[in-house]
Motif scaffolding. Structure first.
Motif, PDB file in Angstrom:
ATOM      1  N   GLY A 172     -37.504  80.602-122.078  1.00  0.00           N
ATOM      2  CA  GLY A 172     -36.487  81.588-121.755  1.00  0.00           C
ATOM      3  C   GLY A 172     -36.760  82.238-120.414  1.00  0.00           C
TER       4      GLY A 172
ATOM      5  N   THR B 120     -27.056  79.901-123.021  1.00  0.00           N
ATOM      6  CA  THR B 120     -28.092  79.139-123.704  1.00  0.00           C
ATOM      7  C   THR B 120     -27.915  77.668-123.390  1.00  0.00           C
ATOM      8  OG1 THR B 120     -28.242  80.721-125.527  1.00  0.00           O
ATOM      9  CG2 THR B 120     -29.064  78.509-125.948  1.00  0.00           C
TER      10      THR B 120
ATOM     11  N   TYR C 296     -31.464  83.851-120.552  1.00  0.00           N
ATOM     12  CA  TYR C 296     -31.332  82.400-120.712  1.00  0.00           C
ATOM     13  C   TYR C 296     -32.341  81.880-121.728  1.00  0.00           C
ATOM     14  CZ  TYR C 296     -29.697  77.805-119.194  1.00  0.00           C
ATOM     15  OH  TYR C 296     -29.101  76.569-119.149  1.00  0.00           O
ATOM     16  N   ILE C 297     -31.895  80.920-122.534  1.00  0.00           N
ATOM     17  CA  ILE C 297     -32.761  80.245-123.492  1.00  0.00           C
ATOM     18  C   ILE C 297     -32.588  78.748-123.318  1.00  0.00           C
ATOM     19  CG2 ILE C 297     -33.196  79.780-125.933  1.00  0.00           C
ATOM     20  CD1 ILE C 297     -32.326  82.643-126.544  1.00  0.00           C
TER      21      ILE C 297
END
Length: 332
Positions: free
Chosen positions: A171, A185, A42-43
């Protein structure tokens, strides 16, 4: 930066490239390192980070992402977690979500890492729990993380390049046995100087309104369409009150996973002496939560007073002031 630590430098070959990691044990029970490898799962890109503190957003929850067969989100306290006396630090946590779908008595052991991008060197500060066998997530403990993820002094220092142009990138990586979904994202864009838009709704025949509720004409603020919802007898049958809400006009067309932070004021204008009646609120609107306001906006006793001017010659006037302070969108 954390002082009085032992620095270990590891150099190894990974996917035909060299990755150098500097690792040290933090005094707060975490391992801190720097790495060129971006977060796998994940960002979260936050634009105009200072707007979160300016508008007193004590807790921001990212959208969900899935890995290891479970759903997660990042939880950020832009002003530090006050309940943990972390006022001089940015606090960040990992939370397990969608727990209602899990079996009774569920327990999930997970190891995780939270990242912060150095935007000049294109490397990441990586913070992970020193408890290598993972943390136990369960019904009474759905969050784990770092009260003192990074000091505001370090975070705001331009030499570290964590906050550049008021933008920053976080992140996450989460490991639960095996991973089954690709990463997502999320982009959170805060508005530094939001503009407030005003819309007026003139009701000429109030006594003829639909008792179950009436909607204003649709108006636009930003890239979204809005309307004011008025319930003459109260929403949900509370009785004795007028309910007044702001609502997305087309929630069915609102992108899934998108949410917007809106500050708004709804005013019922006094047409005689300008003793207006109003409510002011901030709320995250989304497709699943498209409407927000006040069930007991004003009592019938006050509204129908002839000397108030809120209802004059069977007409009333409602004004909406709306400003969008941020929008979060999920990709992937």
């Amino acid at each position: 930066m954390v002082t009085n630590f032992v620095s270990v430098v590891l150099s190894f070959l990974c996917h035909n490239s060299i990755l150098i990691t500097h690792q040290a044990k933090c005094t707060t029970g975490a391992l801190r390192s720097t790495s060129e490898a971006p977060p796998a799962h994940y960002i979260l890109n936050i634009q105009q980070f200072s707007a979160l503190t300016k508008h007193n957003v004590e807790r921001y929850e990212s959208n969900e992402f899935e890995t290891g067969g479970y759903k997660w989100k990042l939880v950020i306290h832009p002003n530090g977690n006050k309940t943990k006396n972390a006022g001089e630090f940015l606090s960040i946590y990992l939370a397990i979500t969608d727990t209602a779908s899990l079996t009774p008595g569920w327990e999930v052991y997970a190891t995780f890492r939270i990242f912060l991008l150095d935007q000049i060197n294109d490397t990441y500060l990586k913070v992970e729990d020193e408890k290598t066998n993972g943390r136990r997530f369960h019904r009474l403990r759905t969050e784990w993380g770092f009260d003192q993820f990074i000091s505001f002094k370090t975070f705001n220092d331009p030499n570290n390049a964590y906050l550049v142009g008021d933008n920053c990138v976080f992140g996450a990586e989460v490991f639960v046995r095996k991973e089954r979904s690709k990463g997502k994202t999320e982009s959170l864009s805060m508005v530094k100087d939001a503009v407030s838009y005003k819309n007026t709704w003139k009701i000429n025949n109030y006594s003829k309104l639909n008792a179950d509720g009436e909607s204003s004409h649709v108006f636009s603020v930003g890239d979204h369409k809005w309307k004011v919802q008025l319930y003459p007898n109260g929403k949900g049958g509370i009785g004795g009150y007028i309910s007044l809400n702001l609502a997305l006009a087309e929630p069915q067309n609102f992108p899934s996973g998108t949410k917007i932070l809106v500050e708004f004021t709804l005013l019922m204008l006094d047409q005689l002496e300008r003793r207006h009646h109003y409510g002011k609120a901030s709320y995250w609107f989304s497709a699943s939560k498209p409407e927000w306001g006040w069930q007991r906006f004003i009592s019938h006793g006050i509204f129908f007073k002839t000397n108030r001017g809120l209802l004059f010659k069977d007409g009333c006037c409602i004004e909406a002031e709306v400003a969008i302070h941020g929008e979060s969108t999920v990709f992937g």
